[in-house]
Scaffold this active site. Structure first.
Site, mmCIF file in Angstrom:
data_model
loop_
_atom_site.group_PDB
_atom_site.id
_atom_site.type_symbol
_atom_site.label_atom_id
_atom_site.label_comp_id
_atom_site.label_asym_id
_atom_site.label_seq_id
_atom_site.Cartn_x
_atom_site.Cartn_y
_atom_site.Cartn_z
ATOM 1 C CG ASP A 33 45.341 -73.358 -22.226
ATOM 2 O OD1 ASP A 33 44.134 -72.767 -21.739
ATOM 3 O OD2 ASP A 33 46.154 -73.593 -21.498
HETATM 4 N N1 URA Z 1 44.248 -78.364 -21.750
HETATM 5 C C1 URA Z 1 44.701 -77.230 -21.335
HETATM 6 O O1 URA Z 1 45.559 -77.156 -20.110
HETATM 7 N N2 URA Z 1 45.231 -76.405 -22.176
HETATM 8 C C2 URA Z 1 44.579 -76.644 -23.323
HETATM 9 O O2 URA Z 1 44.900 -75.572 -24.296
HETATM 10 C C3 URA Z 1 44.345 -77.232 -23.329
HETATM 11 C C4 URA Z 1 43.871 -78.900 -23.265
#
Ligand code: URA
Length: 238
Positions: free
Chosen positions: A103
């Site tokens: 993310d």
């Molecule tokens: N899980 C998440 O919620 N975000 C990420 O960036 C990676 C795994």
């Protein structure tokens, strides 16, 4: 592969510059000067030189990045800065892409490559490559939560996750944990935490299988994989 493409791909300049090199008789294939860029060369067998210096063809690139927050895991975007924007031209010309998404606000280990087969192996749940994250989570994580993760939890869309491992480093109102998951659903860690009534405030990926984030890389920095790291990654392709 066309000779002009090989020269451009190995950092010998733009198409125009490559054309000039050829015209000036600076390029040889198997000791013979070649001026025609459309000639096909076998990158494994033919010996290509520029000014007598051998040209080493590299098909794939494998980069480890410590992804900083505020950049997105994509190759290009009209509004946001991407992880590929952080690379230099020498790496960009291989057209690498991020393996699995982190993310925008997630930090840590990100592999960038142009090796599609490897990318698939690392992200396929069938291969069961564990991805370990460090997380700071609002709310006290308990033994019950650990057991729930071990069994797999139900996400907001009804999806039942595969079993995950939760290690509580420090409990309390803001818990510090490590979590290992074996698949990569959208916002998976955050949604798994939400499934047990907690909120992720900070998330950083530490490892993918036996590939560990190099702690000397500052956020936004990257480097090529070491030989050992590459051997490990390539063993997954088999
Ligand atoms: N899980 C998440 O919620 N975000 C990420 O960036 C990676 C795994």
């Amino acid at each position: 592969m066309r000779l002009d493409k090989l020269l451009a791909n190995t950092g010998h300049g733009s198409r125009k510059e490559v054309k000039a090199l050829l015209k000036k008789k600076q390029v040889s294939v198997n000791l013979e000067v070649v001026k025609d860029g459309s000639v096909h060369v076998d990158t494994k067998r033919d010996e290509v030189t520029v000014d007598g210096q051998p040209v080493h063809y590299q098909q794939f690139i494998y980069l480890m990045m410590n992804k900083p927050p505020d950049v997105i895991s994509a190759t290009e975007d009209s509004r946001e800065r991407t992880v590929v924007d952080l690379l230099q031209e020498a790496q960009k010309r291989f057209q690498p892409f991020p393996v699995g998404r982190l993310d925008k606000d997630t930090e840590g280990l990100l592999l960038l490559t142009n090796d599609g087969k490897l990318a698939h192996q690392l992200t396929s749940p069938k291969k069961e490559v564990g991805k370990t994250y460090y997380a700071e989570v609002e709310g006290t994580l308990t033994e019950e939560d650990r057991a729930a993760f071990k069994a797999g939890v139900k996400l907001d869309d009804g999806y039942q996750t595969m079993p995950a491992e939760l290690t509580i480093i420090e409990g309390g109102a803001m818990s510090r944990v490590e979590i290992t998951i074996y698949e990569g659903k959208f916002h998976q860690v955050k949604r798994m935490m939400e499934a047990v009534g907690k909120k992720v405030r900070f998330l950083k990926r530490l490892s993918m299988g036996s590939l560990y984030l190099d702690n000397t890389l500052k956020p936004g920095e990257y480097r090529e994989l070491t030989e050992d790291e590459l051997t490990y990654c390539l063993s997954l392709k088999k």
